[in-house]
Design a protein around this motif. Structure first.
Motif, mmCIF file in Angstrom:
data_model
loop_
_atom_site.group_PDB
_atom_site.id
_atom_site.type_symbol
_atom_site.label_atom_id
_atom_site.label_comp_id
_atom_site.label_asym_id
_atom_site.label_seq_id
_atom_site.Cartn_x
_atom_site.Cartn_y
_atom_site.Cartn_z
ATOM 1 N N ARG A 1 -12.211 0.475 -10.580
ATOM 2 C CA ARG A 1 -12.151 0.244 -9.129
ATOM 3 C C ARG A 1 -11.158 -0.858 -8.797
ATOM 4 O O ARG A 1 -10.342 -0.731 -7.874
ATOM 5 C CB ARG A 1 -13.552 -0.102 -8.635
ATOM 6 C CG ARG A 1 -13.632 -0.384 -7.168
ATOM 7 C CD ARG A 1 -15.068 -0.677 -6.810
ATOM 8 N NE ARG A 1 -15.206 -1.128 -5.465
ATOM 9 C CZ ARG A 1 -16.357 -1.531 -4.948
ATOM 10 N NH1 ARG A 1 -17.450 -1.517 -5.671
ATOM 11 N NH2 ARG A 1 -16.419 -1.940 -3.715
ATOM 12 N N ASP B 1 -8.639 -1.835 -10.607
ATOM 13 C CA ASP B 1 -7.295 -1.353 -10.905
ATOM 14 C C ASP B 1 -6.733 -0.552 -9.738
ATOM 15 O O ASP B 1 -5.579 -0.711 -9.352
ATOM 16 C CB ASP B 1 -7.310 -0.494 -12.172
ATOM 17 C CG ASP B 1 -5.931 0.024 -12.506
ATOM 18 O OD1 ASP B 1 -5.094 -0.776 -12.959
ATOM 19 O OD2 ASP B 1 -5.683 1.229 -12.295
ATOM 20 N N ARG B 2 -7.551 0.306 -9.153
ATOM 21 C CA ARG B 2 -7.088 1.098 -8.009
ATOM 22 C C ARG B 2 -6.867 0.214 -6.790
ATOM 23 O O ARG B 2 -5.949 0.457 -6.000
ATOM 24 C CB ARG B 2 -8.073 2.231 -7.686
ATOM 25 C CG ARG B 2 -8.174 3.281 -8.788
ATOM 26 C CD ARG B 2 -6.865 4.018 -9.063
ATOM 27 N NE ARG B 2 -5.952 3.225 -9.868
ATOM 28 C CZ ARG B 2 -4.627 3.362 -9.905
ATOM 29 N NH1 ARG B 2 -4.033 4.273 -9.181
ATOM 30 N NH2 ARG B 2 -3.868 2.596 -10.660
ATOM 31 N N PHE C 1 -3.537 -1.455 -7.216
ATOM 32 C CA PHE C 1 -2.446 -0.524 -6.955
ATOM 33 C C PHE C 1 -2.292 -0.250 -5.457
ATOM 34 O O PHE C 1 -1.207 -0.393 -4.895
ATOM 35 C CB PHE C 1 -2.693 0.782 -7.712
ATOM 36 C CG PHE C 1 -1.602 1.794 -7.548
ATOM 37 C CD1 PHE C 1 -0.431 1.717 -8.288
ATOM 38 C CD2 PHE C 1 -1.726 2.840 -6.643
ATOM 39 C CE1 PHE C 1 0.583 2.653 -8.137
ATOM 40 C CE2 PHE C 1 -0.730 3.786 -6.485
ATOM 41 C CZ PHE C 1 0.428 3.683 -7.235
ATOM 42 N N HIS C 2 -3.379 0.151 -4.804
ATOM 43 C CA HIS C 2 -3.295 0.599 -3.408
ATOM 44 C C HIS C 2 -3.245 -0.546 -2.398
ATOM 45 O O HIS C 2 -2.613 -0.410 -1.352
ATOM 46 C CB HIS C 2 -4.477 1.518 -3.079
ATOM 47 C CG HIS C 2 -4.377 2.859 -3.727
ATOM 48 N ND1 HIS C 2 -3.529 3.841 -3.275
ATOM 49 C CD2 HIS C 2 -4.997 3.379 -4.818
ATOM 50 C CE1 HIS C 2 -3.635 4.911 -4.040
ATOM 51 N NE2 HIS C 2 -4.521 4.654 -4.988
ATOM 52 N N ASP D 1 1.020 4.524 -13.530
ATOM 53 C CA ASP D 1 0.158 4.569 -12.346
ATOM 54 C C ASP D 1 0.653 5.623 -11.368
ATOM 55 O O ASP D 1 1.852 5.803 -11.181
ATOM 56 C CB ASP D 1 0.138 3.216 -11.630
ATOM 57 C CG ASP D 1 -0.946 2.292 -12.127
ATOM 58 O OD1 ASP D 1 -1.871 2.765 -12.810
ATOM 59 O OD2 ASP D 1 -0.876 1.091 -11.825
ATOM 60 N N TRP E 1 -0.185 7.379 -7.360
ATOM 61 C CA TRP E 1 -0.888 7.282 -6.086
ATOM 62 C C TRP E 1 -1.766 8.509 -5.933
ATOM 63 O O TRP E 1 -1.349 9.635 -6.207
ATOM 64 C CB TRP E 1 0.135 7.216 -4.947
ATOM 65 C CG TRP E 1 -0.506 7.013 -3.608
ATOM 66 C CD1 TRP E 1 -0.878 5.821 -3.065
ATOM 67 C CD2 TRP E 1 -0.854 8.014 -2.661
ATOM 68 N NE1 TRP E 1 -1.429 6.015 -1.829
ATOM 69 C CE2 TRP E 1 -1.433 7.366 -1.560
ATOM 70 C CE3 TRP E 1 -0.743 9.394 -2.636
ATOM 71 C CZ2 TRP E 1 -1.890 8.049 -0.450
ATOM 72 C CZ3 TRP E 1 -1.201 10.065 -1.527
ATOM 73 C CH2 TRP E 1 -1.767 9.390 -0.448
ATOM 74 N N TYR E 2 -3.008 8.292 -5.525
ATOM 75 C CA TYR E 2 -3.912 9.398 -5.226
ATOM 76 C C TYR E 2 -4.672 9.016 -3.969
ATOM 77 O O TYR E 2 -5.295 7.948 -3.920
ATOM 78 C CB TYR E 2 -4.868 9.662 -6.402
ATOM 79 C CG TYR E 2 -5.614 10.958 -6.245
ATOM 80 C CD1 TYR E 2 -4.992 12.158 -6.536
ATOM 81 C CD2 TYR E 2 -6.904 10.985 -5.759
ATOM 82 C CE1 TYR E 2 -5.656 13.366 -6.367
ATOM 83 C CE2 TYR E 2 -7.572 12.177 -5.593
ATOM 84 C CZ TYR E 2 -6.951 13.362 -5.896
ATOM 85 O OH TYR E 2 -7.613 14.559 -5.707
ATOM 86 N N PHE F 1 -8.323 7.263 -3.606
ATOM 87 C CA PHE F 1 -8.580 5.867 -3.933
ATOM 88 C C PHE F 1 -7.788 4.883 -3.081
ATOM 89 O O PHE F 1 -7.815 3.680 -3.328
ATOM 90 C CB PHE F 1 -8.310 5.619 -5.411
ATOM 91 C CG PHE F 1 -9.170 6.460 -6.296
ATOM 92 C CD1 PHE F 1 -10.534 6.523 -6.111
ATOM 93 C CD2 PHE F 1 -8.608 7.214 -7.304
ATOM 94 C CE1 PHE F 1 -11.338 7.310 -6.912
ATOM 95 C CE2 PHE F 1 -9.397 8.003 -8.116
ATOM 96 C CZ PHE F 1 -10.768 8.056 -7.929
ATOM 97 N N SER F 2 -7.107 5.366 -2.054
ATOM 98 C CA SER F 2 -6.357 4.469 -1.180
ATOM 99 C C SER F 2 -7.266 3.740 -0.200
ATOM 100 O O SER F 2 -6.878 2.743 0.389
ATOM 101 C CB SER F 2 -5.274 5.240 -0.425
ATOM 102 O OG SER F 2 -5.855 6.196 0.432
ATOM 103 N N ARG G 1 -13.175 3.868 -2.892
ATOM 104 C CA ARG G 1 -13.165 3.179 -4.181
ATOM 105 C C ARG G 1 -14.542 2.648 -4.529
ATOM 106 O O ARG G 1 -14.926 2.601 -5.696
ATOM 107 C CB ARG G 1 -12.142 2.041 -4.193
ATOM 108 C CG ARG G 1 -10.718 2.515 -4.298
ATOM 109 C CD ARG G 1 -9.766 1.388 -4.625
ATOM 110 N NE ARG G 1 -9.788 0.285 -3.684
ATOM 111 C CZ ARG G 1 -9.046 0.199 -2.588
ATOM 112 N NH1 ARG G 1 -8.200 1.176 -2.272
ATOM 113 N NH2 ARG G 1 -9.115 -0.852 -1.805
ATOM 114 N N MET H 1 -16.576 4.844 -6.760
ATOM 115 C CA MET H 1 -16.108 5.167 -8.106
ATOM 116 C C MET H 1 -17.181 5.013 -9.176
ATOM 117 O O MET H 1 -17.279 5.844 -10.075
ATOM 118 C CB MET H 1 -14.902 4.317 -8.489
ATOM 119 C CG MET H 1 -13.605 4.787 -7.867
ATOM 120 S SD MET H 1 -12.199 3.855 -8.485
ATOM 121 C CE MET H 1 -11.886 4.749 -9.999
#
Length: 77
Positions: free
Chosen positions: A3, A5-6, A9-10, A19, A21-22, A25-26, A31, A34
């Protein structure tokens, strides 16, 4: 760990090699789900240990099913 980590990223723009983008999880609310998605899915104990140790390449397959969404998590070194 997944969670965060996402979120990195986002939300914070912190990316690591590989990595992707999905959209699922934005969003912080998604998230937050998860942990339940992992519990509904699969992750080998060795994969969990490798993730916590760091340096592993994590592969997450996302399944959206009528009886609940779930994740299949695996790693490689």
């Amino acid at each position: 760990m997944l969670r965060q980590d996402r979120a990195n990223f986002h939300t914070f723009g912190i990316a690591q090699r590989g990595d992707e983008w999905y959209p699922l999880f934005s969003d912080a609310k998604t998230r937050a789900l998860m942990e339940q998605m992992v519990r509904n899915g699969t992750m080998e104990p060795a994969a969990a240990r490798d993730i916590m140790a760091g340096g592993a390449c994590v592969f997450v397959q996302i399944f959206q099913a009528p009886r609940g969404d779930f994740l299949r998590v695996s790693v490689s070194r």
